[in-house]
Design a protein around this motif. Sequence first.
Motif, PDB file in Angstrom:
ATOM      1  N   LYS A 107       4.338  16.882   8.985  1.00 31.18           N
ATOM      2  CA  LYS A 107       5.505  16.138   9.445  1.00 31.18           C
ATOM      3  C   LYS A 107       5.672  16.298  10.959  1.00 31.18           C
ATOM      4  O   LYS A 107       5.136  17.212  11.576  1.00 31.18           O
ATOM      5  CB  LYS A 107       6.754  16.631   8.711  1.00 31.18           C
ATOM      6  CG  LYS A 107       6.744  16.350   7.210  1.00 31.18           C
ATOM      7  CD  LYS A 107       8.018  16.844   6.558  1.00 31.18           C
ATOM      8  CE  LYS A 107       8.021  16.541   5.056  1.00 31.18           C
ATOM      9  NZ  LYS A 107       9.240  17.061   4.392  1.00 31.18           N
ATOM     10  N   ASP A 108       6.477  15.402  11.534  1.00 31.15           N
ATOM     11  CA  ASP A 108       6.655  15.380  12.981  1.00 31.15           C
ATOM     12  C   ASP A 108       7.262  16.671  13.523  1.00 31.15           C
ATOM     13  O   ASP A 108       7.068  16.998  14.696  1.00 31.15           O
ATOM     14  CB  ASP A 108       7.539  14.202  13.387  1.00 31.15           C
ATOM     15  CG  ASP A 108       6.811  12.872  13.252  1.00 31.15           C
ATOM     16  OD1 ASP A 108       5.568  12.887  13.156  1.00 31.15           O
ATOM     17  OD2 ASP A 108       7.492  11.828  13.242  1.00 31.15           O
ATOM     18  N   ASP A 109       8.023  17.402  12.691  1.00 38.38           N
ATOM     19  CA  ASP A 109       8.679  18.608  13.189  1.00 38.38           C
ATOM     20  C   ASP A 109       7.747  19.818  13.222  1.00 38.38           C
ATOM     21  O   ASP A 109       8.138  20.888  13.673  1.00 38.38           O
ATOM     22  CB  ASP A 109       9.940  18.934  12.381  1.00 38.38           C
ATOM     23  CG  ASP A 109       9.666  19.200  10.908  1.00 38.38           C
ATOM     24  OD1 ASP A 109       8.495  19.103  10.485  1.00 38.38           O
ATOM     25  OD2 ASP A 109      10.628  19.497  10.173  1.00 38.38           O
ATOM     26  N   THR A 110       6.507  19.650  12.763  1.00 38.52           N
ATOM     27  CA  THR A 110       5.529  20.734  12.846  1.00 38.52           C
ATOM     28  C   THR A 110       4.879  20.714  14.220  1.00 38.52           C
ATOM     29  O   THR A 110       4.269  19.723  14.611  1.00 38.52           O
ATOM     30  CB  THR A 110       4.444  20.598  11.763  1.00 38.52           C
ATOM     31  OG1 THR A 110       5.060  20.596  10.474  1.00 38.52           O
ATOM     32  CG2 THR A 110       3.453  21.744  11.851  1.00 38.52           C
ATOM     33  N   VAL A 111       5.013  21.811  14.946  1.00 41.71           N
ATOM     34  CA  VAL A 111       4.503  21.880  16.317  1.00 41.71           C
ATOM     35  C   VAL A 111       3.418  22.925  16.465  1.00 41.71           C
ATOM     36  O   VAL A 111       2.503  22.769  17.281  1.00 41.71           O
ATOM     37  CB  VAL A 111       5.652  22.174  17.306  1.00 41.71           C
ATOM     38  CG1 VAL A 111       5.140  22.350  18.731  1.00 41.71           C
ATOM     39  CG2 VAL A 111       6.674  21.049  17.260  1.00 41.71           C
ATOM     40  N   CYS A 203      14.481  26.942  17.340  1.00 42.77           N
ATOM     41  CA  CYS A 203      15.925  26.722  17.454  1.00 42.77           C
ATOM     42  C   CYS A 203      16.267  25.242  17.630  1.00 42.77           C
ATOM     43  O   CYS A 203      17.407  24.831  17.388  1.00 42.77           O
ATOM     44  CB  CYS A 203      16.489  27.528  18.624  1.00 42.77           C
ATOM     45  SG  CYS A 203      16.625  29.298  18.310  1.00 42.77           S
ATOM     46  N   LYS A 204      15.295  24.449  18.034  1.00 40.81           N
ATOM     47  CA  LYS A 204      15.499  23.014  18.194  1.00 40.81           C
ATOM     48  C   LYS A 204      14.967  22.228  16.996  1.00 40.81           C
ATOM     49  O   LYS A 204      14.892  20.997  17.047  1.00 40.81           O
ATOM     50  CB  LYS A 204      14.837  22.529  19.483  1.00 40.81           C
ATOM     51  CG  LYS A 204      15.498  23.110  20.726  1.00 40.81           C
ATOM     52  CD  LYS A 204      14.998  22.451  21.989  1.00 40.81           C
ATOM     53  CE  LYS A 204      15.756  22.979  23.201  1.00 40.81           C
ATOM     54  NZ  LYS A 204      15.339  22.307  24.449  1.00 40.81           N
ATOM     55  N   GLY A 205      14.611  22.957  15.934  1.00 41.38           N
ATOM     56  CA  GLY A 205      14.206  22.290  14.704  1.00 41.38           C
ATOM     57  C   GLY A 205      12.711  22.150  14.503  1.00 41.38           C
ATOM     58  O   GLY A 205      12.266  21.611  13.484  1.00 41.38           O
ATOM     59  N   TYR A 206      11.906  22.615  15.442  1.00 43.68           N
ATOM     60  CA  TYR A 206      10.457  22.555  15.305  1.00 43.68           C
ATOM     61  C   TYR A 206       9.955  23.739  14.480  1.00 43.68           C
ATOM     62  O   TYR A 206      10.566  24.804  14.486  1.00 43.68           O
ATOM     63  CB  TYR A 206       9.789  22.554  16.684  1.00 43.68           C
ATOM     64  CG  TYR A 206      10.174  21.359  17.527  1.00 43.68           C
ATOM     65  CD1 TYR A 206       9.879  20.070  17.116  1.00 43.68           C
ATOM     66  CD2 TYR A 206      10.839  21.531  18.735  1.00 43.68           C
ATOM     67  CE1 TYR A 206      10.226  18.964  17.897  1.00 43.68           C
ATOM     68  CE2 TYR A 206      11.200  20.438  19.528  1.00 43.68           C
ATOM     69  CZ  TYR A 206      10.890  19.166  19.097  1.00 43.68           C
ATOM     70  OH  TYR A 206      11.243  18.092  19.868  1.00 43.68           O
ATOM     71  N   LYS A 207       8.822  23.560  13.820  1.00 42.74           N
ATOM     72  CA  LYS A 207       8.375  24.567  12.859  1.00 42.74           C
ATOM     73  C   LYS A 207       6.960  25.072  13.147  1.00 42.74           C
ATOM     74  O   LYS A 207       6.152  24.386  13.769  1.00 42.74           O
ATOM     75  CB  LYS A 207       8.443  23.993  11.437  1.00 42.74           C
ATOM     76  CG  LYS A 207       9.867  23.661  11.008  1.00 42.74           C
ATOM     77  CD  LYS A 207       9.923  23.085   9.600  1.00 42.74           C
ATOM     78  CE  LYS A 207      11.354  22.783   9.209  1.00 42.74           C
ATOM     79  NZ  LYS A 207      11.440  22.188   7.849  1.00 42.74           N
ATOM     80  N   SER A 208       6.713  26.276  12.648  1.00 39.75           N
ATOM     81  CA  SER A 208       5.408  26.934  12.763  1.00 39.75           C
ATOM     82  C   SER A 208       4.867  27.187  11.364  1.00 39.75           C
ATOM     83  O   SER A 208       5.597  27.653  10.490  1.00 39.75           O
ATOM     84  CB  SER A 208       5.542  28.273  13.500  1.00 39.75           C
ATOM     85  OG  SER A 208       6.124  28.120  14.776  1.00 39.75           O
ATOM     86  N   TYR A 209       3.577  26.899  11.166  1.00 41.05           N
ATOM     87  CA  TYR A 209       2.965  27.094   9.853  1.00 41.05           C
ATOM     88  C   TYR A 209       1.645  27.837   9.976  1.00 41.05           C
ATOM     89  O   TYR A 209       0.860  27.610  10.906  1.00 41.05           O
ATOM     90  CB  TYR A 209       2.681  25.740   9.176  1.00 41.05           C
ATOM     91  CG  TYR A 209       3.901  25.076   8.594  1.00 41.05           C
ATOM     92  CD1 TYR A 209       4.301  25.308   7.287  1.00 41.05           C
ATOM     93  CD2 TYR A 209       4.656  24.189   9.364  1.00 41.05           C
ATOM     94  CE1 TYR A 209       5.422  24.684   6.744  1.00 41.05           C
ATOM     95  CE2 TYR A 209       5.777  23.559   8.840  1.00 41.05           C
ATOM     96  CZ  TYR A 209       6.154  23.811   7.527  1.00 41.05           C
ATOM     97  OH  TYR A 209       7.266  23.196   7.001  1.00 41.05           O
ATOM     98  N   ILE A 210       1.411  28.718   9.013  1.00 41.22           N
ATOM     99  CA  ILE A 210       0.106  29.350   8.833  1.00 41.22           C
ATOM    100  C   ILE A 210      -0.636  28.587   7.745  1.00 41.22           C
ATOM    101  O   ILE A 210      -0.057  28.259   6.702  1.00 41.22           O
ATOM    102  CB  ILE A 210       0.256  30.823   8.417  1.00 41.22           C
ATOM    103  CG1 ILE A 210       0.766  31.655   9.591  1.00 41.22           C
ATOM    104  CG2 ILE A 210      -1.066  31.392   7.905  1.00 41.22           C
ATOM    105  CD1 ILE A 210      -0.263  31.914  10.673  1.00 41.22           C
ATOM    106  N   ILE A 211      -1.908  28.282   8.009  1.00 36.08           N
ATOM    107  CA  ILE A 211      -2.701  27.565   7.013  1.00 36.08           C
ATOM    108  C   ILE A 211      -3.939  28.389   6.641  1.00 36.08           C
ATOM    109  O   ILE A 211      -4.343  29.295   7.354  1.00 36.08           O
ATOM    110  CB  ILE A 211      -3.146  26.181   7.535  1.00 36.08           C
ATOM    111  CG1 ILE A 211      -4.118  26.328   8.720  1.00 36.08           C
ATOM    112  CG2 ILE A 211      -1.935  25.337   7.915  1.00 36.08           C
ATOM    113  CD1 ILE A 211      -4.748  25.015   9.159  1.00 36.08           C
ATOM    114  N   LYS A 212      -4.490  28.059   5.502  1.00 35.33           N
ATOM    115  CA  LYS A 212      -5.769  28.639   5.097  1.00 35.33           C
ATOM    116  C   LYS A 212      -6.862  27.610   5.387  1.00 35.33           C
ATOM    117  O   LYS A 212      -6.606  26.420   5.443  1.00 35.33           O
ATOM    118  CB  LYS A 212      -5.753  28.979   3.611  1.00 35.33           C
ATOM    119  CG  LYS A 212      -4.952  30.220   3.270  1.00 35.33           C
ATOM    120  CD  LYS A 212      -5.146  30.602   1.807  1.00 35.33           C
ATOM    121  CE  LYS A 212      -4.504  31.925   1.486  1.00 35.33           C
ATOM    122  NZ  LYS A 212      -4.721  32.328   0.084  1.00 35.33           N
ATOM    123  N   GLY A 213      -8.044  28.093   5.580  1.00 32.87           N
ATOM    124  CA  GLY A 213      -9.170  27.195   5.850  1.00 32.87           C
ATOM    125  C   GLY A 213      -9.940  27.602   7.079  1.00 32.87           C
ATOM    126  O   GLY A 213     -11.140  27.889   6.999  1.00 32.87           O
TER     127      GLY A 213
END
Length: 224
Positions: A107-111, A203-213
Amino acid sequence: MDVSVIIVNYNTKQLTLNCINSLFNYTKDISFEVILIDNASSDGSIETFRQDRRIIFIESKENLGFGKANNLGCKYSKGKYIFLLNPDTYLLNNAIKIFFDTMEQMKDDTVFLGSLLFGKDGCYVNSYGDYVTIKALLIGTIYRLFSINPTNSYDKGIYPKNVRVIIGADLFIKRKVIEIEGLFDERFFMYQEENDLQRRCNCKGYKSYIIKGPQIVHLEGKSS
Protein backbone atom coordinates in the motif's frame (compact mmCIF):
# COMPACT_ATOMS: atom_id res chain seq x y z
CA MET A 1 16.40 3.50 -12.62
CA ASP A 2 14.60 1.09 -10.29
CA VAL A 3 16.89 1.06 -7.25
CA SER A 4 19.81 3.13 -5.99
CA VAL A 5 21.99 1.17 -3.56
CA ILE A 6 23.92 3.44 -1.19
CA ILE A 7 26.88 2.14 0.82
CA VAL A 8 29.06 4.11 3.24
CA ASN A 9 32.65 2.93 3.68
CA TYR A 10 35.13 3.84 6.37
CA ASN A 11 38.26 1.68 6.41
CA THR A 12 36.39 -1.50 5.50
CA LYS A 13 37.82 -2.03 2.03
CA GLN A 14 37.56 -5.81 1.80
CA LEU A 15 34.13 -6.02 3.44
CA THR A 16 32.83 -3.31 1.12
CA LEU A 17 34.29 -5.04 -1.92
CA ASN A 18 32.63 -8.31 -0.86
CA CYS A 19 29.32 -6.48 -0.47
CA ILE A 20 29.57 -4.83 -3.90
CA ASN A 21 30.58 -8.08 -5.57
CA SER A 22 27.55 -9.83 -4.08
CA LEU A 23 25.28 -7.10 -5.46
CA PHE A 24 26.53 -7.61 -9.00
CA ASN A 25 26.65 -11.39 -8.68
CA TYR A 26 23.06 -11.82 -7.52
CA THR A 27 21.01 -8.84 -8.74
CA LYS A 28 19.07 -9.72 -11.91
CA ASP A 29 16.09 -8.48 -13.93
CA ILE A 30 16.12 -5.00 -12.45
CA SER A 31 17.94 -1.74 -13.14
CA PHE A 32 20.13 -0.56 -10.28
CA GLU A 33 23.11 1.63 -9.45
CA VAL A 34 25.61 1.39 -6.61
CA ILE A 35 26.72 4.62 -4.96
CA LEU A 36 29.67 4.32 -2.59
CA ILE A 37 30.59 7.15 -0.24
CA ASP A 38 34.04 6.92 1.32
CA ASN A 39 34.48 8.71 4.64
CA ALA A 40 38.17 9.60 4.23
CA SER A 41 39.45 6.03 4.61
CA SER A 42 43.15 5.33 5.07
CA ASP A 43 43.21 1.59 4.30
CA GLY A 44 43.60 1.81 0.52
CA SER A 45 39.85 2.01 -0.10
CA ILE A 46 40.09 5.22 -2.11
CA GLU A 47 42.68 3.86 -4.52
CA THR A 48 40.72 0.63 -4.98
CA PHE A 49 37.25 2.07 -5.50
CA ARG A 50 38.35 4.96 -7.70
CA GLN A 51 39.07 2.32 -10.33
CA ASP A 52 35.83 0.36 -9.95
CA ARG A 53 33.78 1.28 -13.03
CA ARG A 54 30.72 -0.55 -11.75
CA ILE A 55 29.98 2.06 -9.12
CA ILE A 56 29.49 5.78 -8.59
CA PHE A 57 32.29 6.67 -6.19
CA ILE A 58 32.06 9.73 -3.95
CA GLU A 59 35.11 10.75 -1.92
CA SER A 60 34.69 12.77 1.24
CA LYS A 61 37.70 14.57 2.61
CA GLU A 62 36.44 14.02 6.14
CA ASN A 63 34.54 11.38 8.07
CA LEU A 64 30.95 12.57 7.72
CA GLY A 65 29.49 9.78 9.81
CA PHE A 66 26.74 7.41 8.71
CA GLY A 67 23.75 9.71 8.37
CA LYS A 68 25.38 12.64 6.61
CA ALA A 69 27.23 10.36 4.19
CA ASN A 70 24.01 8.56 3.24
CA ASN A 71 22.32 11.92 2.72
CA LEU A 72 25.15 12.86 0.36
CA GLY A 73 24.79 9.62 -1.56
CA CYS A 74 21.05 10.17 -1.86
CA LYS A 75 21.69 13.46 -3.68
CA TYR A 76 23.50 11.55 -6.43
CA SER A 77 20.88 8.81 -6.71
CA LYS A 78 18.32 8.35 -9.49
CA GLY A 79 16.36 5.29 -8.38
CA LYS A 80 12.65 5.04 -7.71
CA TYR A 81 13.69 3.34 -4.49
CA ILE A 82 16.72 3.85 -2.27
CA PHE A 83 18.40 0.87 -0.63
CA LEU A 84 20.74 1.68 2.24
CA LEU A 85 23.14 -1.21 2.77
CA ASN A 86 25.90 -1.63 5.33
CA PRO A 87 29.36 -2.51 4.02
CA ASP A 88 29.49 -5.44 6.47
CA THR A 89 26.64 -7.20 4.67
CA TYR A 90 26.52 -9.40 1.60
CA LEU A 91 23.72 -10.90 -0.47
CA LEU A 92 23.00 -14.59 -0.97
CA ASN A 93 20.15 -14.19 -3.47
CA ASN A 94 18.39 -11.66 -5.70
CA ALA A 95 17.37 -9.65 -2.64
CA ILE A 96 16.98 -6.27 -4.35
CA LYS A 97 14.51 -7.65 -6.88
CA ILE A 98 12.51 -9.23 -4.04
CA PHE A 99 12.42 -5.91 -2.18
CA PHE A 100 11.40 -4.08 -5.36
CA ASP A 101 8.62 -6.51 -6.28
CA THR A 102 7.28 -6.52 -2.72
CA MET A 103 7.25 -2.73 -2.40
CA GLU A 104 5.47 -2.39 -5.74
CA GLN A 105 2.62 -4.49 -4.30
CA MET A 106 2.41 -2.79 -0.89
CA LYS A 107 0.00 0.00 0.00
CA ASP A 108 0.98 3.64 -0.48
CA ASP A 109 1.61 4.12 3.25
CA THR A 110 4.46 1.58 3.22
CA VAL A 111 7.73 3.49 3.04
CA PHE A 112 10.35 1.20 4.60
CA LEU A 113 11.16 -2.47 4.04
CA GLY A 114 13.78 -4.63 5.68
CA SER A 115 14.51 -8.33 5.86
CA LEU A 116 15.35 -10.92 8.48
CA LEU A 117 19.14 -10.74 8.56
CA PHE A 118 21.42 -13.71 9.14
CA GLY A 119 24.80 -14.05 10.80
CA LYS A 120 27.64 -15.94 9.21
CA ASP A 121 26.47 -19.05 11.09
CA GLY A 122 23.05 -18.89 9.43
CA CYS A 123 21.21 -17.84 12.60
CA TYR A 124 19.03 -14.74 12.80
CA VAL A 125 20.67 -11.52 13.99
CA ASN A 126 19.20 -8.18 15.00
CA SER A 127 16.88 -7.01 12.21
CA TYR A 128 14.25 -4.75 13.80
CA GLY A 129 13.20 -3.30 17.12
CA ASP A 130 11.34 -0.61 19.02
CA TYR A 131 11.87 3.12 19.33
CA VAL A 132 14.62 4.17 21.68
CA THR A 133 12.89 4.81 25.00
CA ILE A 134 13.81 4.31 28.65
CA LYS A 135 11.52 1.27 28.68
CA ALA A 136 13.22 -0.24 25.62
CA LEU A 137 16.67 0.33 27.13
CA LEU A 138 15.60 -1.37 30.38
CA ILE A 139 14.19 -4.35 28.48
CA GLY A 140 17.41 -4.63 26.50
CA THR A 141 19.41 -4.62 29.74
CA ILE A 142 17.23 -7.42 31.17
CA TYR A 143 17.71 -9.46 27.99
CA ARG A 144 21.47 -9.15 28.32
CA LEU A 145 21.50 -9.95 32.05
CA PHE A 146 19.49 -13.14 31.56
CA SER A 147 21.03 -14.04 28.17
CA ILE A 148 17.67 -13.78 26.39
CA ASN A 149 18.02 -13.63 22.62
CA PRO A 150 14.98 -11.88 21.07
CA THR A 151 16.06 -13.02 17.60
CA ASN A 152 14.92 -16.53 18.54
CA SER A 153 11.34 -15.39 17.98
CA TYR A 154 11.96 -13.79 14.58
CA ASP A 155 10.65 -16.76 12.63
CA LYS A 156 7.26 -16.58 14.33
CA GLY A 157 4.26 -14.60 13.16
CA ILE A 158 2.95 -13.47 9.81
CA TYR A 159 5.12 -11.69 7.26
CA PRO A 160 5.24 -9.00 6.01
CA LYS A 161 5.39 -7.88 9.64
CA ASN A 162 4.64 -4.30 10.61
CA VAL A 163 7.44 -3.12 12.94
CA ARG A 164 8.46 0.10 14.61
CA VAL A 165 12.08 0.31 13.42
CA ILE A 166 14.07 -1.61 10.81
CA ILE A 167 17.79 -1.42 11.54
CA GLY A 168 19.85 0.60 9.08
CA ALA A 169 21.95 -2.33 7.84
CA ASP A 170 19.41 -2.98 5.06
CA LEU A 171 16.77 -0.32 4.63
CA PHE A 172 14.72 -0.22 1.41
CA ILE A 173 13.01 3.16 1.09
CA LYS A 174 10.32 4.71 -1.07
CA ARG A 175 12.04 7.71 -2.60
CA LYS A 176 9.01 9.94 -3.18
CA VAL A 177 8.28 10.09 0.55
CA ILE A 178 11.89 10.78 1.50
CA GLU A 179 11.93 13.70 -0.94
CA ILE A 180 9.17 15.23 1.18
CA GLU A 181 10.16 14.14 4.67
CA GLY A 182 13.95 14.13 4.28
CA LEU A 183 16.35 11.31 5.05
CA PHE A 184 18.61 11.36 8.13
CA ASP A 185 18.95 14.11 10.72
CA GLU A 186 22.64 14.99 10.42
CA ARG A 187 22.95 15.74 14.14
CA PHE A 188 23.24 11.96 14.51
CA PHE A 189 26.83 11.08 13.61
CA MET A 190 26.35 7.32 13.87
CA TYR A 191 23.70 5.01 15.37
CA GLN A 192 19.95 5.62 15.85
CA GLU A 193 19.57 7.71 12.67
CA GLU A 194 17.19 5.08 11.31
CA ASN A 195 15.28 5.05 14.59
CA ASP A 196 14.73 8.80 14.42
CA LEU A 197 13.82 8.69 10.71
CA GLN A 198 11.24 5.94 11.03
CA ARG A 199 9.73 7.42 14.16
CA ARG A 200 9.25 10.75 12.36
CA CYS A 201 7.66 9.03 9.36
CA ASN A 202 5.61 6.59 11.43
CA CYS A 203 4.10 9.53 13.31
CA LYS A 204 2.80 10.80 9.97
CA GLY A 205 1.14 7.48 9.16
CA TYR A 206 3.90 5.82 7.14
CA LYS A 207 4.80 2.22 7.93
CA SER A 208 7.81 -0.08 8.16
CA TYR A 209 7.66 -3.79 7.32
CA ILE A 210 10.00 -6.74 7.66
CA ILE A 211 9.67 -9.31 4.88
CA LYS A 212 10.97 -12.79 4.28
CA GLY A 213 12.69 -13.72 1.05
CA PRO A 214 15.81 -11.56 0.80
CA GLN A 215 18.83 -13.45 2.10
CA ILE A 216 21.37 -11.04 3.51
CA VAL A 217 24.23 -11.80 5.87
CA HIS A 218 25.11 -9.08 8.38
CA LEU A 219 28.50 -9.31 10.10
CA GLU A 220 27.32 -7.21 13.01
CA GLY A 221 29.68 -4.49 14.21
CA LYS A 222 32.36 -5.04 11.58
CA SER A 223 31.79 -1.62 10.00
CA SER A 224 31.82 0.33 13.27
